[in-house]
Design a protein around this motif. Sequence first.
Motif, PDB file in Angstrom:
ATOM      1  N   PHE A  77       0.865  -1.182   0.000  1.00 50.40           N
ATOM      2  CA  PHE A  77       0.000   0.000   0.000  1.00 50.40           C
ATOM      3  C   PHE A  77       0.895   1.223   0.000  1.00 50.40           C
ATOM      4  N   ILE A  78       0.730   2.102  -1.017  1.00 49.35           N
ATOM      5  CA  ILE A  78       1.660   3.215  -1.193  1.00 49.35           C
ATOM      6  C   ILE A  78       0.984   4.582  -1.127  1.00 49.35           C
ATOM      7  N   GLY A  79      -0.344   4.628  -0.935  1.00 48.57           N
ATOM      8  CA  GLY A  79      -1.058   5.907  -0.942  1.00 48.57           C
ATOM      9  C   GLY A  79      -1.297   6.450   0.456  1.00 48.57           C
ATOM     10  N   PRO A  80      -1.821   7.667   0.551  1.00 46.49           N
ATOM     11  CA  PRO A  80      -2.207   8.224   1.859  1.00 46.49           C
ATOM     12  C   PRO A  80      -3.225   7.317   2.537  1.00 46.49           C
ATOM     13  N   ILE A  81      -3.122   7.185   3.843  1.00 43.27           N
ATOM     14  CA  ILE A  81      -3.976   6.255   4.584  1.00 43.27           C
ATOM     15  C   ILE A  81      -5.077   7.019   5.298  1.00 43.27           C
ATOM     16  N   GLN A  82      -6.332   6.715   4.960  1.00 39.70           N
ATOM     17  CA  GLN A  82      -7.471   7.246   5.689  1.00 39.70           C
ATOM     18  C   GLN A  82      -7.740   6.340   6.891  1.00 39.70           C
ATOM     19  N   SER A  83      -8.076   6.956   8.013  1.00 38.38           N
ATOM     20  CA  SER A  83      -8.276   6.171   9.228  1.00 38.38           C
ATOM     21  C   SER A  83      -9.336   5.093   9.055  1.00 38.38           C
ATOM     22  N   ASN A  84     -10.391   5.399   8.290  1.00 35.21           N
ATOM     23  CA  ASN A  84     -11.468   4.413   8.131  1.00 35.21           C
ATOM     24  C   ASN A  84     -11.106   3.273   7.188  1.00 35.21           C
ATOM     25  N   LYS A  85      -9.910   3.356   6.558  1.00 36.78           N
ATOM     26  CA  LYS A  85      -9.454   2.281   5.677  1.00 36.78           C
ATOM     27  C   LYS A  85      -8.288   1.503   6.293  1.00 36.78           C
ATOM     28  N   VAL A  96       3.309  -1.540   3.907  1.00 37.18           N
ATOM     29  CA  VAL A  96       2.731  -0.193   3.891  1.00 37.18           C
ATOM     30  C   VAL A  96       3.882   0.800   3.780  1.00 37.18           C
ATOM     31  N   HIS A  97       3.827   1.664   2.756  1.00 37.11           N
ATOM     32  CA  HIS A  97       4.911   2.625   2.505  1.00 37.11           C
ATOM     33  C   HIS A  97       4.628   4.013   3.071  1.00 37.11           C
ATOM     34  N   SER A  98       3.427   4.264   3.550  1.00 35.15           N
ATOM     35  CA  SER A  98       2.994   5.647   3.765  1.00 35.15           C
ATOM     36  C   SER A  98       2.628   5.961   5.218  1.00 35.15           C
ATOM     37  N   ILE A  99       3.365   5.419   6.156  1.00 34.90           N
ATOM     38  CA  ILE A  99       3.115   5.727   7.565  1.00 34.90           C
ATOM     39  C   ILE A  99       3.773   7.065   7.903  1.00 34.90           C
ATOM     40  N   ASP A 100       2.963   7.997   8.402  1.00 35.94           N
ATOM     41  CA  ASP A 100       3.509   9.325   8.685  1.00 35.94           C
ATOM     42  C   ASP A 100       3.016   9.928   9.997  1.00 35.94           C
ATOM     43  N   ARG A 101       2.291   9.134  10.801  1.00 29.42           N
ATOM     44  CA  ARG A 101       1.840   9.671  12.086  1.00 29.42           C
ATOM     45  C   ARG A 101       1.587   8.528  13.077  1.00 29.42           C
ATOM     46  N   ALA A 102       1.667   8.872  14.356  1.00 26.50           N
ATOM     47  CA  ALA A 102       1.592   7.872  15.416  1.00 26.50           C
ATOM     48  C   ALA A 102       0.244   7.163  15.447  1.00 26.50           C
ATOM     49  N   LYS A 103      -0.834   7.890  15.173  1.00 27.70           N
ATOM     50  CA  LYS A 103      -2.171   7.305  15.218  1.00 27.70           C
ATOM     51  C   LYS A 103      -2.284   6.105  14.289  1.00 27.70           C
ATOM     52  N   LEU A 104      -1.690   6.198  13.089  1.00 26.81           N
ATOM     53  CA  LEU A 104      -1.745   5.094  12.136  1.00 26.81           C
ATOM     54  C   LEU A 104      -1.003   3.871  12.655  1.00 26.81           C
ATOM     55  N   ILE A 105       0.113   4.118  13.299  1.00 28.91           N
ATOM     56  CA  ILE A 105       0.905   2.998  13.840  1.00 28.91           C
ATOM     57  C   ILE A 105       0.083   2.224  14.856  1.00 28.91           C
ATOM     58  N   ARG A 106      -0.590   2.941  15.745  1.00 31.54           N
ATOM     59  CA  ARG A 106      -1.408   2.277  16.768  1.00 31.54           C
ATOM     60  C   ARG A 106      -2.552   1.500  16.124  1.00 31.54           C
ATOM     61  N   ARG A 107      -3.221   2.106  15.137  1.00 33.35           N
ATOM     62  CA  ARG A 107      -4.365   1.444  14.503  1.00 33.35           C
ATOM     63  C   ARG A 107      -3.939   0.200  13.726  1.00 33.35           C
ATOM     64  N   LEU A 108      -2.877   0.320  12.940  1.00 30.07           N
ATOM     65  CA  LEU A 108      -2.423  -0.821  12.149  1.00 30.07           C
ATOM     66  C   LEU A 108      -1.976  -1.969  13.045  1.00 30.07           C
ATOM     67  N   ASN A 109      -1.340  -1.645  14.148  1.00 34.97           N
ATOM     68  CA  ASN A 109      -0.898  -2.698  15.066  1.00 34.97           C
ATOM     69  C   ASN A 109      -2.090  -3.390  15.727  1.00 34.97           C
ATOM     70  N   GLU A 110      -3.090  -2.608  16.100  1.00 31.92           N
ATOM     71  CA  GLU A 110      -4.288  -3.186  16.723  1.00 31.92           C
ATOM     72  C   GLU A 110      -5.078  -4.037  15.728  1.00 31.92           C
ATOM     73  N   GLN A 111      -5.072  -3.654  14.450  1.00 31.83           N
ATOM     74  CA  GLN A 111      -5.945  -4.272  13.460  1.00 31.83           C
ATOM     75  C   GLN A 111      -5.270  -5.375  12.643  1.00 31.83           C
ATOM     76  N   ARG A 112      -3.963  -5.546  12.781  1.00 29.53           N
ATOM     77  CA  ARG A 112      -3.276  -6.621  12.063  1.00 29.53           C
ATOM     78  C   ARG A 112      -3.667  -7.966  12.683  1.00 29.53           C
ATOM     79  N   PRO A 113      -4.195  -8.901  11.887  1.00 28.32           N
ATOM     80  CA  PRO A 113      -4.616 -10.194  12.444  1.00 28.32           C
ATOM     81  C   PRO A 113      -3.456 -10.964  13.056  1.00 28.32           C
ATOM     82  N   ASP A 114      -3.730 -11.656  14.168  1.00 28.61           N
ATOM     83  CA  ASP A 114      -2.690 -12.445  14.844  1.00 28.61           C
ATOM     84  C   ASP A 114      -2.152 -13.551  13.953  1.00 28.61           C
TER      85      ASP A 114
END
Length: 544
Positions: A77-85, A96-114
């Motif tokens: 994934f190389i585009g800007p990340i919307q929180s709802n996506k 994911v190539h486009s991580i640019d803020r802490a909020k995204l890091i927390r969300r992606l970590n919480e939502q990545r399947p075990d």
Amino acid sequence: MPTIEDNIVAMKNRIRSSCRSAERSANSVKLLAVSKTQPAEKIHQAIQAGQLAFGENYAAEAADKIEQLPETLEWHFIGPIQSNKSRLIAERFDWVHSIDRAKLIRRLNEQRPDSQPPLNCLIQVNISEEPTKSGCLPTEIDTLAALINSADKLSLRGLMAIPRPHEQGAQSADDFARMQTLSQQLQRQYPEATELSMGMSNDMHTAIQHGATIVRIGTAIFGQRPTPAHKNIGTNITGEASKPPSQRHNDRLTRTKSVIYNTVEHSHRITMNDTKIAFIGAGNMAQAIIGGLIEQGFGAASIYAASPVQAEIDHLSSSLGIQTSLNNSSIVSQADVVVLAVKPQQMAIVCDDIREAVIAHNPLIVSIAAGITCELLTQSLSESTAVVRSMPNTPALVQTGATGLFANAYVTDTQKALSEQLMNAIGIIEWIDDEQLMDAVTALSGSGPAYFFMVMEAMQAAGEKLGLPTETARNLTLQTALGAAKMANESEFDAAELRRRVTSPGGTTAAALGVFDDNDTQGLFAKALAAADERGRELAEQMK
């Protein structure tokens, strides 16, 4: 016509050549095929050619394609990340190539399947510090890297950047060199963060010379991009006024593309793929529009520019690869759209020069000259000429402009859509139904940047008077202006409500606003814009 397989072979040969020049192994650079908006059938052709890594910008569209294609592929994934996506990205992608803020890091970590391996993460850096681009500042890399490194379902793999577009020479190379240095610094702290995603078809060689390990190539492999399927939503508009400006702009751009790709007039289908655009004049505004078009994927070979200044056309030809000429009529005779990007006082001479070509070929005329009415242009060219009058402003030079548009009676729906696509390359657009209101557009947005510069100048001076160092006052002023504009642009509330929400009764903000009210600041703005509007009418009269 070369096939997708031919294009992949050619691109890999270019990569090998650049690697040899940089004394690097060809295996040290991965080719990422950017397949955004491309159908699954084209991706199948790339797979047959041995391409297994693909980049996508739109999460929902990509998810549909991932379902249709082999599980062995590697999806980035190389585009800007919307929180709802973010959940869709966390569940479906490998990188994911486009991580640019802490909020995204927390969300992606919480939502990545075990059940899935850690998500490979690159931090996107806005290395050129362009206000129109996503990405963190270089000074924020360490904080984001530490957060990713501490996340149990994420893996820090390196950095990504999109250095300054359509510039050549020292400044552009400096951006690449800075990214190489930042990548090396990150690797010293996190040895596994070896990847540097940087470089597209126009700047791939420079990127590889400066350590890129992933290059992102789209149209050079797949050809011109079609309209995104997920954006073909038709032209019905509901609730438009209630949406934030940024959403209205995105919706309008979607509708524009739909009209361009779907309108059929007189049994002739006009698309951006077969539209040729000619620019008469090659100054800053023309260069901004051309650069924006190319960045959106419009083919440079379909863009022409003419100017009497040899240095201007030499620069455009070498830096952007467009067709250039010293002869205005020669490019008008090949164009579907002609952009008149000359000064108002030059317009009569230019119109006289191109009149015969316009009558013979009947292109759409788009004028960006202030004060020149549609009537003046049709009198100078042909009574039945389709004319769109536009009023962009100077932030168009950084692709954040605001442009007012008016179309005369000869402009078709398809031509209006083409005009929108053209001017959307440099920012947002607004159609005006009454041409007389173009003077009001000039007063508001055309002259508007100067008003904001004056406010920023005054705020910085006041901060210095209160004791702040010049650089501190400047930085705080500029970031405050940028942040306030971003909030207003993205909020569901209007400016008045946003102002109320940050004004506590009896607080410091209320004290400052009280002084503005006492001096009738709103009345002053009304008088200033009225003066600009009146001056616009006077100048238009002088042009007749």
